[in-house]
Design an enzyme around this catalytic site. Structure first.
Site, PDB file in Angstrom:
ATOM      1  CB  CYS A 192      68.060  86.930  51.260  1.00 53.52           C
ATOM      2  SG  CYS A 192      67.041  88.418  51.076  1.00 53.52           S
ATOM      3  CB  CYS A 195      66.919  80.405  51.113  1.00 52.70           C
ATOM      4  SG  CYS A 195      65.456  79.903  52.005  1.00 52.70           S
ATOM      5  CG  HIS A 196      69.291  82.922  48.281  1.00 53.06           C
ATOM      6  ND1 HIS A 196      69.065  82.302  47.076  1.00 53.06           N
ATOM      7  CD2 HIS A 196      68.095  83.430  48.660  1.00 53.06           C
ATOM      8  CE1 HIS A 196      67.786  82.447  46.737  1.00 53.06           C
ATOM      9  NE2 HIS A 196      67.178  83.127  47.683  1.00 53.06           N
ATOM     10  CG  HIS A 476      66.997  72.291  55.097  1.00 55.46           C
ATOM     11  ND1 HIS A 476      67.618  73.514  55.207  1.00 55.46           N
ATOM     12  CD2 HIS A 476      65.717  72.503  55.478  1.00 55.46           C
ATOM     13  CE1 HIS A 476      66.751  74.415  55.650  1.00 55.46           C
ATOM     14  NE2 HIS A 476      65.586  73.819  55.823  1.00 55.46           N
TER      15      HIS A 476
END
Ligand code: DHE
Length: 686
Positions: A192, A195-196, A476
């Site tokens: 996770c 992305c977070h 990104h």
């Protein structure tokens, strides 16, 4: 639609419910309220009951609900006008469920959510299984009826309910056992954090700090974790990674304060550093008869390996152990060395000149990393080919400069700093993509959370000068335009692409795009109407956006989004073309519809108004990432399967780029994802 007062209708419903119990239901096929309903006596009490129900069900995590504090979710439909929307659907014939009127429609949506799944959730198709199926048992009948009535009435007609307390309640660690906590901590980091964020402050995915997660509650969080979303959140439960119990543990973990991971010093890095073959013992010319410049270095994600595959014969020449869940590979300026970075921050360098390619050095530079690049400049200011490597880390938030031949790390630069827009301190600005300039001894380092593009001059790498260019959050991935003068990078949560002029060293534009651009390295081609363009797919929108890249020849279109091509779905990760190809290839890897996730499309450059053709590349897994062979005549696509499902672990499908006919499959690879052709990667061909 004229509707009567809230309490009046609520009382009527209770009566209907009572009548139903007496054998005369108004809607025979849909359960209505039962005798247990203790009807509140004031409108305010009834509204409060609805608000309590919304909170208990975690409804605000996915919906905008007027009058409900913090209910700003966008995964499900906006409920502000849901009664009007429902009425239209009932009349239009689009609705396929069992309800005959708006009230029943609303009730059905709560007690049997998959009976009818609308086609539009904020511009994306609604997803079956996303709305929790257990609300009919979690909520009391009275709460359900109160919610139905709340939604049936226009917000301005609803009573003045006392706002629900939204101050985060303290979720104590005692909710989880030590074992559950360590499991969740590790799995969050592995699956996770990318992305977070390790500190959960959000980036490609939203922030998951307790102030955000606690108001959503365990049920709503668990539902999203289990089912995924159409906008790129993987369906961890459906994919079999988490059981329902594990999903709940993760949902609870996310409501607790994030634990802070450790830092890493140069000394700690050096303790992991190994040189297997010193530079003076390496061959001085290629020891293989194969065309090593047509090798494909393929990530075998869940095997912690890369495969080196001969692009002429399709033979797997060797598989080499590397870091955990390898992310990308990049080649040195001569192409001889391959640098492979694992998610665990382990960097390996492989010598392609050995008879069988082999790892010649390795080091760990952080606990979490995604990018690696090399020094490519050769010119008046010196020859830096194959001299240095740079690793961009997610945690600790820093980049590290290393000797390109031995991987000895020697310089760490922290990326902690202040955000581009609000100038607030950010404790975790992670390093996203890095590219090497062709014009100067410089790396373009994209610092995600603070939205800054750093031009890092490596001519004196122990004392690097850094120019910080303001762009947008959260930076990104990206790639060069066809001239390799301009670098285009997705600022994905700002829905923008930032363009940097590597020659002048400045930002030239921030181009607005549809939701969450995700180009990989993008695709350069010549649009028949707009001239040279660079294209990106999107995680959050079913579209390809093309940006004009020719300020001299086509100044009116330069640095503007000139064309949008509609795809069958969102969730795209990669797009690719070749200067000699008539096609642009695009995937939809993270679409939550399994068929779309394994579908790829091609767009004809001659008629880019719509996709020319879309097809499924396999009957399992997800299709992801494209790479051309050295000649530009074939396209390789990965089928990203499941490591422990024999026969469905993954494969590579090879297409003839001119005819689009399948030529071959390289089967039984463990979860292949990225593929990097030596020649194309060295020369930035995409
Ligand atoms: Fe990637 C590139 C980060 C998920 C496969 N990925 C990149 C880059 C970054 C990045 C910063 C650019 C590197 C560069 O050019 O220097 N990727 C992240 C994430 O943070 C994210 C969203 C979540 C995570 O936890 O890692 C993520 N990426 C994925 C995947 O799930 C993919 C499909 C498979 C995997 O490895 O888990 C994946 N990312 C890739 C690939 C590239 C990449 C194949 C290189 C594309 C190229 O053509 O250069």
């Amino acid at each position: 639609m004229k509707r009567k007062g809230f309490l009046w209708m609520a009382m009527m419903l209770v009566a209907v419910g009572l009548a139903a119990c007496g054998g005369k239901p108004s809607t025979p096929s849909l359960p209505t309220s039962s005798v247990e309903i203790a009807s509140p006596t004031t409108e305010e009490a009834f509204a409060n009951l609805a608000l309590e129900g919304f909170k208990k069900g975690g409804c605000g995590a996915c919906h905008v609900i007027p009058g409900v504090p913090g209910a700003e979710g966008t995964l499900g439909p906006d409920l502000s006008q849901i009664a009007e929307v429902a009425e239209k659907r009932l009349k239009s014939g689009e609705y396929q469920g069992r309800a005959h009127n708006v009230v029943d429609y609303l009730r059905e949506a709560i007690v049997d959510p998959d009976a009818y799944v609308p086609s539009d959730c904020n511009g994306a198709p609604c997803q079956k299984g996303l709305m929790p199926a257990n609300l009919s048992t979690l909520l009391t009948p009275a709460e359900i009826e109160a919610i139905v009535q709340y939604l049936y009435h226009r917000p301005e007609e609803t009573v003045h309910a006392t706002p629900i307390e939204t101050t985060p309640v303290s979720i104590s660690a005692s909710l989880l056992s030590d074992e559950e906590f360590s499991w969740a901590k590790q799995v969050y980091f592995e699956r996770c954090a990318g992305c977070h964020g390790t500190l959960r402050k959000g980036a490609t995915g939203p922030a998951l700090t307790p102030d955000v997660t606690q108001p959503k509650g365990t049920l709503a969080l668990a539902t999203i974790i289990f089912n995924g979303t159409p906008r790129g959140m993987p369906d961890w439960g459906k994919q079999g990674f988490f059981t329902p119990e594990q999903t709940e543990i993760m949902a609870k973990f996310l409501q607790m304060e994030p634990p802070s991971p450790p830092e890493m010093s140069l000394d700690q890095m050096k303790q992991t550093w190994k040189v297997m073959v010193p530079p003076d013992q390496r061959p001085s010319q290629p020891q293989t008869g194969r065309d090593w410049q047509n090798y494909f270095v393929v990530t075998l994600r869940d095997a912690g390996q890369v495969a080196v595959i001969d692009g002429d014969t399709y033979e797997v020449v060797t598989k080499i152990d590397t870091g955990y869940a390898v992310h990308i590979s990049r080649m040195s300026a001569t192409g001889r060395y391959v640098y492979v970075i694992g998610r665990d921050g382990r960097l390996s360098v492989i010598d392609l000149w050995s008879e069988i390619p082999q790892k010649v050095a390795e080091v760990q530079t952080c606990y979490d990393a995604r990018s690696v690049e090399v020094s490519k400049y050769k010119g008046e200011l010196g020859d830096f080919t194959d001299r240095y490597a740079i690793v961009g880390c997610y945690w600790p938030p820093h980049f590290v400069i290393l000797d390109g031949q031995t991987l000895e790390p020697f310089k760490i630069v922290s990326t902690r700093g202040y955000t581009v827009d609000t100038e607030e301190f950010h404790p975790e600005p992670r390093v996203a993509s890095i590219v090497a300039s062709h014009f100067k001894p410089e790396w373009i380092v994209n610092v995600k959370e603070i939205g800054q593009i750093w031009l890092v001059n490596y001519s004196d790498p122990r004392n690097p000068t850094i120019k910080m260019i303001e762009a947008a959050r959260y930076l990104h991935d990206g790639g060069w335009d066809a001239t390799k003068r301009y670098f285009l990078v997705a600022a994905n949560q700002s829905n923008k692409v930032a363009v940097v002029d590597a020659l002048e060293g400045k930002l030239v534009a921030l181009v607005d795009t549809p939701a969450v651009p995700h180009p990989g390295r993008g695709a350069n081609w010549v649009d028949p109407q707009f001239g040279p363009v660079w294209s990106t797919g999107h995680l959050g929108d079913a579209a390809i956006t093309s940006i004009g890249t020719d300020p001299l020849g086509h100044p009116d279109y330069a640095w503007k989004a000139v064309r949008e091509i509609t795809l069958p779905g969102a969730g795209s990760l990669f797009i690719k073309t070749h200067p000699t190809s008539p096609w642009i290839w695009v995937d939809m890897t993270l679409n939550s519809d399994p068929q779309l996730a394994r579908t790829i499309c091609v767009v004809a450059k001659a008629d880019p108004s719509k996709p020319y053709k879309c097809w499924e590349v396999a009957n399992y897994g997800r299709a992801t990432h494209f790479e051309y062979n050295r000649q530009g005549s074939e396209v390789w696509v990965s089928v990203w399967g499941t490591a422990d499902k024999p026969g469905q672990t993954g494969e590579i499908v090879i297409y003839d780029d001119r005819t689009l006919q399948e030529k071959a499959r390289i089967p039984n690879l463990i979860t292949p994802t990225g593929k990097f052709n030596v020649f194309n990667t060295v020369n930035d061909i995409y």
